[in-house]
Design an enzyme around this catalytic site. Structure first.
Site, mmCIF file in Angstrom:
data_model
loop_
_atom_site.group_PDB
_atom_site.id
_atom_site.type_symbol
_atom_site.label_atom_id
_atom_site.label_comp_id
_atom_site.label_asym_id
_atom_site.label_seq_id
_atom_site.Cartn_x
_atom_site.Cartn_y
_atom_site.Cartn_z
ATOM 1 N N SER A 122 0.809 -1.223 0.000
ATOM 2 C CA SER A 122 0.000 0.000 0.000
ATOM 3 C C SER A 122 0.842 1.273 0.000
ATOM 4 O O SER A 122 0.342 2.336 -0.362
ATOM 5 C CB SER A 122 -0.953 0.018 1.208
ATOM 6 O OG SER A 122 -0.236 0.161 2.413
ATOM 7 N N LYS A 158 0.757 4.859 7.134
ATOM 8 C CA LYS A 158 -0.102 5.616 6.219
ATOM 9 C C LYS A 158 0.333 7.086 6.162
ATOM 10 O O LYS A 158 1.009 7.587 7.059
ATOM 11 C CB LYS A 158 -1.572 5.564 6.678
ATOM 12 C CG LYS A 158 -2.210 4.189 6.590
ATOM 13 C CD LYS A 158 -2.325 3.694 5.165
ATOM 14 C CE LYS A 158 -2.789 2.245 5.098
ATOM 15 N NZ LYS A 158 -2.606 1.675 3.766
#
Length: 200
Positions: A122, A158
């Site tokens: 990701s 993230k």
């Protein structure tokens, strides 16, 4: 740096047993000391001298700093991205490994640093699966920074973005992963400061 004989022996023992940490009682037995309070005293002295860093929440999780061939080395715990529970921290669990890092490479106090083994795709292209992520412990972050965080009981890496209403977490691999709003239990564990990749 001049150390008491017991501190020298204790530091050497702590280095040897990093992957299988001993209890205070175990350290006492190995060193042949009269009581656990003597061990605790010398551990505190090593901490004051900057040669030992212990996790207050998990005292058997520690990092040892020393000199090897004239280079100051710190052994830091490497954590995995795992479920943390509703109030858990990524730093509460047992480290996957201990990794030796030259203190000269880090531009902030070593006792604020931790390592995380990245998982998934990701955060491509910056962070790949299996990369070692260097993070600085903090509970806050600036917009646009990449953070190690806990969200909905899961440890994640993230990109952080906050406005007045909410925190939005996004992946760098934006074509595959959509941004999402942070959960009620969201909290920052650290800000990513570097990445070590095994790729050549």
């Amino acid at each position: 740096m001049k150390l008491h004989r017991i501190q020298e022996e204790l530091l050497a023992l702590l280095k040897r047993s990093q992957n299988n940490p001993l209890t205070i009682r175990g350290l006492q037995d190995e060193l042949g000391l009269s009581s656990t309070s003597v061990v605790a005293h010398h551990i505190k002295q090593l901490e004051k001298k900057g040669l030992l860093k212990r996790d207050p929440a998990n005292p058997r999780n520690y990092s040892v700093t020393g000199d090897e061939d004239g280079v100051r080395i710190t052994y830091l715990p490497l954590y995995g991205l795992a479920q943390c529970g509703p109030k858990g921290s990524i730093l509460d669990g047992n480290p996957l490994d201990k990794i030796a890092i030259s203190s000269e490479l880090i531009r902030f106090p070593m006792n604020e640093m931790f390592l995380v083994k990245a998982r998934g795709d990701s955060m491509l292209p910056r962070i790949s699966n299996g990369d070692i992520v260097f993070a600085r412990q903090t509970r806050t972050a600036d917009n646009g920074e990449v953070v190690v965080c806990v969200n909905d009981g899961e440890a994640l890496i993230k990109k952080y973005q906050k406005d007045k209403q909410q925190v939005v977490l996004s992946s760098l691999n934006s074509e595959k992963y959509a941004p999402f709003t942070a959960a009620a239990d969201f909290r920052v564990e650290g800000v990513v400061k570097g990445v070590f990749s095994y790729k050549f």
